[in-house]
Design a protein around this motif. Structure first.
Motif, PDB file in Angstrom:
ATOM      1  N   ASN A 114      11.847  -7.578 -22.494  1.00 52.01           N
ATOM      2  CA  ASN A 114      10.566  -7.551 -23.559  1.00 52.01           C
ATOM      3  C   ASN A 114      10.917  -8.189 -24.803  1.00 52.01           C
ATOM      4  OD1 ASN A 114       8.552  -6.779 -21.577  1.00 52.01           O
ATOM      5  ND2 ASN A 114       8.998  -4.890 -21.816  1.00 52.01           N
ATOM      6  N   PHE A 115      11.819  -7.594 -25.479  1.00 44.31           N
ATOM      7  CA  PHE A 115      12.143  -7.935 -26.731  1.00 44.31           C
ATOM      8  C   PHE A 115      13.176  -9.271 -26.868  1.00 44.31           C
ATOM      9  CE2 PHE A 115      11.350  -3.470 -27.739  1.00 44.31           C
ATOM     10  CZ  PHE A 115       9.990  -3.627 -28.579  1.00 44.31           C
ATOM     11  N   GLY A 116      13.834  -9.642 -25.582  1.00 47.93           N
ATOM     12  CA  GLY A 116      14.701 -10.837 -25.930  1.00 47.93           C
ATOM     13  C   GLY A 116      13.834 -12.104 -25.613  1.00 47.93           C
ATOM     14  N   LEU A 117      12.623 -12.090 -24.681  1.00 43.90           N
ATOM     15  CA  LEU A 117      11.915 -13.110 -24.701  1.00 43.90           C
ATOM     16  C   LEU A 117      11.198 -13.500 -25.937  1.00 43.90           C
ATOM     17  CD1 LEU A 117      10.333 -12.469 -21.019  1.00 43.90           C
ATOM     18  CD2 LEU A 117      11.833 -14.224 -21.669  1.00 43.90           C
ATOM     19  N   ILE A 118      10.984 -12.480 -26.799  1.00 40.25           N
ATOM     20  CA  ILE A 118      10.391 -12.636 -28.022  1.00 40.25           C
ATOM     21  C   ILE A 118      11.069 -13.817 -28.818  1.00 40.25           C
ATOM     22  CG2 ILE A 118       9.589 -11.772 -30.294  1.00 40.25           C
ATOM     23  CD1 ILE A 118       8.187  -9.437 -28.624  1.00 40.25           C
ATOM     24  N   ASP A 145      13.456 -14.398 -13.919  1.00 43.10           N
ATOM     25  CA  ASP A 145      12.438 -15.153 -12.917  1.00 43.10           C
ATOM     26  C   ASP A 145      11.352 -14.235 -12.192  1.00 43.10           C
ATOM     27  OD1 ASP A 145      14.203 -17.302 -13.240  1.00 43.10           O
ATOM     28  OD2 ASP A 145      15.014 -17.130 -11.448  1.00 43.10           O
ATOM     29  N   THR A 146      11.935 -12.908 -12.063  1.00 46.05           N
ATOM     30  CA  THR A 146      10.731 -11.885 -11.677  1.00 46.05           C
ATOM     31  C   THR A 146       9.910 -11.620 -12.662  1.00 46.05           C
ATOM     32  OG1 THR A 146      12.827 -11.144 -10.182  1.00 46.05           O
ATOM     33  CG2 THR A 146      10.385  -9.752 -10.190  1.00 46.05           C
ATOM     34  N   VAL A 181       2.604 -15.086 -19.770  1.00 47.19           N
ATOM     35  CA  VAL A 181       3.588 -15.480 -20.760  1.00 47.19           C
ATOM     36  C   VAL A 181       4.530 -16.731 -20.761  1.00 47.19           C
ATOM     37  CG1 VAL A 181       5.925 -14.158 -21.907  1.00 47.19           C
ATOM     38  CG2 VAL A 181       3.937 -12.738 -21.162  1.00 47.19           C
ATOM     39  N   MET A 182       4.868 -17.028 -19.431  1.00 43.59           N
ATOM     40  CA  MET A 182       5.538 -18.192 -19.273  1.00 43.59           C
ATOM     41  C   MET A 182       4.747 -19.568 -20.000  1.00 43.59           C
ATOM     42  SD  MET A 182       8.177 -20.180 -18.381  1.00 43.59           S
ATOM     43  CE  MET A 182       9.142 -19.582 -17.095  1.00 43.59           C
ATOM     44  N   GLN A 183       3.441 -19.366 -19.491  1.00 40.91           N
ATOM     45  CA  GLN A 183       2.452 -20.467 -19.595  1.00 40.91           C
ATOM     46  C   GLN A 183       2.424 -20.429 -21.155  1.00 40.91           C
ATOM     47  OE1 GLN A 183       0.899 -22.322 -17.317  1.00 40.91           O
ATOM     48  NE2 GLN A 183       0.756 -23.659 -19.171  1.00 40.91           N
ATOM     49  N   TYR A 184       2.260 -19.515 -22.040  1.00 44.74           N
ATOM     50  CA  TYR A 184       2.120 -19.288 -23.372  1.00 44.74           C
ATOM     51  C   TYR A 184       3.356 -20.039 -23.937  1.00 44.74           C
ATOM     52  CZ  TYR A 184       3.408 -17.576 -28.315  1.00 44.74           C
ATOM     53  OH  TYR A 184       3.497 -17.636 -29.324  1.00 44.74           O
ATOM     54  N   MET A 185       4.647 -19.717 -23.587  1.00 43.64           N
ATOM     55  CA  MET A 185       5.851 -20.314 -23.913  1.00 43.64           C
ATOM     56  C   MET A 185       5.756 -21.789 -24.010  1.00 43.64           C
ATOM     57  SD  MET A 185       8.446 -17.280 -22.817  1.00 43.64           S
ATOM     58  CE  MET A 185      10.023 -17.741 -23.328  1.00 43.64           C
TER      59      MET A 185
END
Length: 929
Positions: free
Chosen positions: A761-765, A789-790, A798-802
């Motif tokens: 969660n925090f790593g993706l940010i 991936d999961t 979230v992927m779309q936002y990134m």
């Protein structure tokens, strides 16, 4: 002409450039203080080289001051040379500063000449198979030419390889030293052999060979066909000692001990702010204009300097045409009559600029020395009230002046502008004046307009937006230990310096504000968040926080004892005593003695012992783990437990930090003296430091912080349904994420699974990769990639936002917070892949971090407004740390105020998910958190 290989290591003979430029450019070139012809000439030649030859590796090498080993060898060496003219000597320091600001490595080694440094680097590079281009006008350098080393003559622009050396001198590079030894050199006072000129030297070397061979075959010289060959053998015998000495003097050293290797000499990103300042000081207007028009300071081989606009198609542009400032028009207010005239000017002004001059930068102890004022462009004055140097003119009484000014300074309807008005507000508060009507602040205007567009101090802004170089404080006060405080500065220097500050501030306000008003969102950030926050932060700073110095003293002693224990354990493990804080000694112990694996190397090629390396080694080896603990404790001791007690103000008994609004790229506040943002919370020692932040008797410490605010902002920005649902339903977001990824119910999630989900969660940010996640969790890269991936399968929004954010950032050159704060990304289109990737990670994180910064600032405004209106002295706002506000609250009102503050903080913004503020209280900050 010889061909230059792609991307050579370019070694520039700076000393050769220096003298050539000094004599080539007119002596009349000056900035009014020093001659600038050599500076301009050298920089112009450097720029020309960089336009002509494309390379990422470059160094500029200068002779150091003082004698060299050749002077020891031959005291008469270079004795004929005149000493450096003062007009040239005064240009060296600013020239070196410009070269460094251009991002070019500059090398200057005592005891040797620039030739020796260049020779050593060229030799090292050639041995490594690296192409080298040496730019010099010195014929001696021809001895360095080989299959990898080429010269370019700065006088003729002729490129010379080995064949070129033969063509020019008639001999190959390996005989150049012999050639110089025979001829000597009148300029350097190298004796050589009398009667041997260039033709004779060439004939000897072509006919017989090297100097050594010539002395072995003296009898063969008479048969050579040059004039004087019959008597040359006798001359050579008579002057053999001089010939051999000359050979040594002419030989360029190839083994100078250097800190840098050829591989280290990479061009760095130019320091645009420093270049603006330096070009402004030297009055190099063309180069200054390039930067003011958005240039990055880089000079590339096709002659087109990369500009910031290339990195951002929508980068902000300001009217930055040059202004003309006539300091002779400024006034010095010394009489009541002059003061009254200015008081009327202030009253009738739509807005006026104000600046305080003091005897300290510490707002808690600074005494007012004078005030500078401006009501229009060029209409400015200095009002001195406390200059006390010998012979200072009579000045108006400070108490009387402030009594007269108090009504207008406290008039909310009278608009004021300043540069960092928080400081002026705090200084005036010491004299019972509450500065009101703070409508504009040029530092904050520049910051909101473009937080990464350069520094936001007044001198930098004046250069950037007005093309004007302000009088620097050092020019009037001196520098170092002998620097004067403002009360000691004579009026003829103090007055124009101070009045210019107010004049420039007003001009900057007019330029920057006009642009901000064209963007409603940015103007709202400026007018509704940043400027109103100024008095709030001033109050927080002046309130300060109570610190238990006895508790910190005891902790310091305990840490010292623990550090001693760790030292002894380290000595036992290593089998010898060593300095635990010395990277060099750690390298020797770790990698030479103990044979630990080398994880990473420093730029110079030595094994690294930085924190990241230690953390990785600590997983398998006890000594690196021990060193990590030692470093952490030593830093805590020096930064907090030792230092905080010394920072307690004797009048208030409290510690007073300084908050900075215009530092971070994202809008977050930072603090210094002390830095309250970096006190650790995850370890026992850090929490014990927080225990020393205490409440007075009858009061409690209240801490209220936002719960997972950046993840909530991610949910809002991405609109991901699963993420939104988890927050709306009040689920434990990390457990919910683990449940989604693993496909189990939330009740089945173990603590380890939750920990891994939290890291994701925090790593993706922060744009963490699978490799980074695998290191953090101690799992394989493949397993980490499967987790990610999961995650994206479960949270596709979230992927779309990134992806959308990366695309939008690349297109526009910036991203925005929910409230419209712009976060510019000058490296988003960088040709350097690492820089571009870093900018993409920042693009994803910045809207979340920036929005969180906006929200906490809005919360501070709401809370402060309530405290001022209804607090009744029962509550004080003490600190802002990340997403947390810390208060001092009367015990009897604690529950009521705790509830109110939570409500206010949760109402600071409306997101698609609830904004939750958690609270806690206690006798100290640790208990409250």
């Amino acid at each position: 002409m010889a061909q230059i290989p792609d991307n050579p290591l370019i070694l520039i003979d700076g000393s050769s450039y220096l003298y050539r430029a000094f004599h080539a450019y007119p002596e009349s070139m000056s900035n009014g203080e020093i001659q600038t012809n050599a500076i301009y000439g050298v920089v112009n030649m450097l720029r020309s080289m960089m336009r002509q030859f494309s390379s990422e590796r470059i160094a500029v090498v200068f002779d150091a001051k003082g004698k060299t080993f050749r002077d020891d060898m031959y005291p008469e060496y270079k004795a004929n040379r005149p000493s450096m003219p003062d007009e040239l000597r005064s240009q060296i320091e600013p020239l070196h500063n410009i070269i460094r600001a251009m991002g070019l490595p500059l090398i200057c080694i005592p005891g040797v000449e620039a030739d020796d440094v260049i020779g050593t680097l060229a030799h090292q590079a050639s041995k490594a198979g690296m192409p080298v281009l040496i730019s010099t006008g010195d014929k001696d350098m021809a001895q360095l030419v080989d299959e990898n080393v080429t010269l370019i003559n700065t006088m003729t622009n002729v490129v010379m390889d080995s064949d070129g050396v033969v063509e020019k001198f008639g001999i190959p590079p390996e005989l150049i030293i012999d050639y110089l030894a025979l001829m000597g050199d009148k300029v350097d006072n190298i004796p050589g052999v009398p009667g041997v000129g260039d033709k004779t030297a060439t004939a000897l070397l072509q006919g017989i060979g090297s100097l050594e061979t010539i002395y072995q075959r003296l009898d063969d010289i008479a048969a050579l066909s040059f004039r004087g060959s019959k008597t040359m053998a006798k001359k050579l015998v008579e002057h053999k000692e001089n010939a051999m000495l000359s050979y040594q003097l002419a030989t360029i050293k190839l083994d100078v001990e250097l800190e840098h290797t050829p591989q280290d000499l990479n061009k760095q990103t130019p320091d645009v702010d420093a270049l603006q300042q330096l070009y402004g000081q030297m009055t190099f207007k063309t180069w200054l204009n390039e930067l003011l028009e958005g240039g990055s300071g880089e000079v590339v081989a096709d002659g087109q300097a990369q500009s910031r606009q290339q990195a951002s198609s929508d980068a902000p542009e300001l009217d930055n045409s040059a202004v003309t400032i006539d300091r002779s028009q400024y006034q010095t207010i010394l009489t009541e009559e002059e003061f009254n005239l200015w008081l009327e000017k202030l009253k009738s002004a739509t807005v006026f600029a104000i600046d305080t001059e003091t005897d300290s930068l510490d707002y808690m102890v600074a005494n007012l020395v004078g005030l500078s004022l401006a009501t229009d462009e060029g209409v400015a004055a200095y009002l001195p009230v406390a200059h006390d140097y010998m012979g200072a003119p009579a000045q108006l009484d400070r108490a009387w002046v402030l009594e007269q000014l108090k009504p207008i300074l406290e008039d909310e309807s009278q608009a004021k502008v300043g540069q960092n008005l928080k400081y002026d507000m705090s200084v005036l508060a010491r004299y019972d004046i509450e500065l009101k009507g703070i409508k504009f602040d040029t530092m904050l205007a520049s910051y909101v307009y473009n937080s990464v567009g350069g520094k936001h101090d007044m001198d930098s802004l004046a250069l950037r937006f007005l093309q004007h170089s302000c009088i620097s404080f050092e020019q009037v006060a001196g520098k170092g230990k002998s620097q004067l405080t403002f009360n000691q500065i004579e009026m003829d220097q103090a007055s124009p310096y101070a009045a210019e500050d107010a004049d420039v501030t007003l001009r900057l306000h007019q330029r920057i504000n006009a642009q901000l008003e064209q963007n409603d969102a940015l103007n709202a950030i400026y007018q509704q968040i940043e400027v109103p926050l100024v008095p709030v932060l001033s109050r927080i700073e002046r309130t300060g926080v109570l610190v238990d110095d006895m508790l910190l003293g005891a902790q310091s002693q305990e840490i010292a004892a623990r550090l001693d224990e760790l030292e002894k354990k380290a000595y036992e493990i290593a089998g010898e005593e060593f300095n635990l804080s010395s990277p060099k000694q750690l390298q020797q112990i770790f990698f030479e003695k103990m044979g630990l694996p080398v994880i990473k190397k420093t730029p110079s090629g030595a094994p690294s012992t930085n924190e990241e390396v230690l953390q990785e080694l600590a997983l398998d080896y006890p000594l690196p783990k021990l060193i990590l603990e030692y470093r952490g404790l030593a830093k805590l001791k020096s930064t907090y437990t030792d230092k905080l007690p010394k920072m307690i103000n004797p009048e208030t008994g409290r510690v007073h930090t300084s908050y900075h609004q215009a530092v971070t790229a994202t809008g977050r506040l930072s603090s210094t003296d002390p830095n309250l943002q970096n006190i650790p919370i995850r370890n026992e020692e850090g929490r014990r430091i927080r225990q020393a932040f205490v409440a007075p008797h009858g009061w409690k410490i209240l801490a209220v912080d936002y719960s997972q605010i950046e993840l909530r902002i991610m949910a809002h920005l991405s609109g991901d349904e699963a993420l939104l649902a988890a927050f709306r339903e009040g689920k434990d977001i990390h457990a919910a994420t683990a449940a989604e990824i693993l496909g189990v119910s939330i009740d089945e999630v173990s603590s380890e699974q939750r920990r891994r989900a939290k890291a994701i969660n925090f790593g993706l940010i922060y744009g963490m990769s699978a490799f980074g996640l695998s290191k953090q969790l101690g799992i394989s890269r493949g397993e980490a990639q499967l987790y990610m991936d999961t995650y994206f399968e479960r949270y596709p929004g979230v992927m779309q936002y990134m992806e959308d954010t990366r695309s939008l950032a690349s297109e526009k050159g910036y991203v925005e917070t929910i409230f419209g704060r712009r976060l510019h990304l000058p490296e988003i289109k960088s040709r350097n892949g690492m820089r571009r990737k870093a900018a993409e990670r920042a693009a994803i994180n910045a809207p979340m971090q920036g929005t969180a910064a906006d929200i906490i600032k809005k919360a501070m405004l709401l809370v402060d407004e309530w405290i001022q209106a209804e607090g009744d002295g029962r509550v004080k706002l003490l600190m802002q740390v990340h997403d947390e506000l810390v208060f001092e609250v009367e015990s009897s009102s604690l529950l009521e105020i705790e509830s109110k503050v939570q409500d206010l903080m949760e109402s600071a913004a409306e997101l698609a998910v609830p904004l939750v503020a958690d609270s806690g209280h206690g006798d100290n900050w640790d208990e409250a958190h």
